[in-house]
Design a protein around this motif. Structure first.
Motif, short mmCIF file in Angstrom:
data_model
loop_
_atom_site.label_atom_id
_atom_site.label_comp_id
_atom_site.label_asym_id
_atom_site.label_seq_id
_atom_site.Cartn_x
_atom_site.Cartn_y
_atom_site.Cartn_z
N PRO A 15 -29.36 1.49 7.03
CA PRO A 15 -29.57 0.75 8.75
C PRO A 15 -28.65 0.22 9.08
N TRP A 16 -28.21 -0.86 7.71
CA TRP A 16 -27.15 -1.79 8.13
C TRP A 16 -26.12 -1.87 7.15
N VAL A 17 -25.98 -0.50 6.28
CA VAL A 17 -25.15 -0.07 5.18
C VAL A 17 -24.16 0.91 5.70
N LEU A 18 -24.84 1.80 6.99
CA LEU A 18 -24.10 2.58 7.35
C LEU A 18 -23.96 1.70 8.60
N VAL A 19 -24.34 0.97 9.02
CA VAL A 19 -23.30 0.38 10.14
C VAL A 19 -22.31 -0.91 9.55
N VAL A 20 -22.07 -1.14 8.95
CA VAL A 20 -20.99 -1.59 8.29
C VAL A 20 -20.48 -0.36 7.04
N ILE A 21 -20.64 0.46 6.89
CA ILE A 21 -19.72 1.43 6.18
C ILE A 21 -18.55 2.05 8.10
N LEU A 22 -19.47 2.83 8.32
CA LEU A 22 -19.03 3.54 9.74
C LEU A 22 -18.44 2.69 11.00
N PHE A 23 -19.65 1.23 11.75
CA PHE A 23 -19.37 0.59 12.86
C PHE A 23 -18.44 -0.60 12.73
N VAL A 29 -10.71 -0.55 14.72
CA VAL A 29 -9.76 0.25 14.99
C VAL A 29 -9.38 0.37 16.34
N TYR A 30 -10.63 -0.24 17.00
CA TYR A 30 -10.39 0.14 18.92
C TYR A 30 -10.21 -1.27 18.53
N ALA A 33 -5.92 -0.74 18.26
CA ALA A 33 -5.97 0.80 19.01
C ALA A 33 -5.75 1.24 21.04
N VAL A 34 -7.48 0.93 20.52
CA VAL A 34 -6.97 1.34 21.77
C VAL A 34 -7.42 -0.13 22.73
N ASN A 35 -7.67 -0.98 22.43
CA ASN A 35 -8.13 -2.44 23.70
C ASN A 35 -6.53 -3.18 23.62
N ARG A 36 -5.20 -2.03 23.65
CA ARG A 36 -3.94 -2.83 23.08
C ARG A 36 -2.95 -3.04 24.45
N GLY A 37 -3.90 -2.90 25.82
CA GLY A 37 -3.45 -2.95 27.50
C GLY A 37 -3.10 -4.26 27.27
#
Length: 41
Positions: A15-23, A29-30, A33-37
């Motif tokens: 589960p930690w491998v997936l969290v590190v690689i994906l989350f 990126v969020y 890109a998204v939180n640049r207001g």
């Protein structure tokens, strides 16, 4: 990020491998890109 994924892999914590690689990259990126207001007073 690579070090964290490698350590989780060697600890057999999939589960930690997936969290590190994906989350973590998605949250980065969020933050870029998204939180640049503009701040509002």
């Amino acid at each position: 990020m690579f070090v964290a994924a490698r350590r989780a892999y060697h600890a057999d914590s999939w589960p930690w491998v997936l969290v590190v690689i994906l989350f973590w990259p998605l949250s980065y990126v969020y933050a870029l890109a998204v939180n640049r207001g503009e701040q509002r007073a």
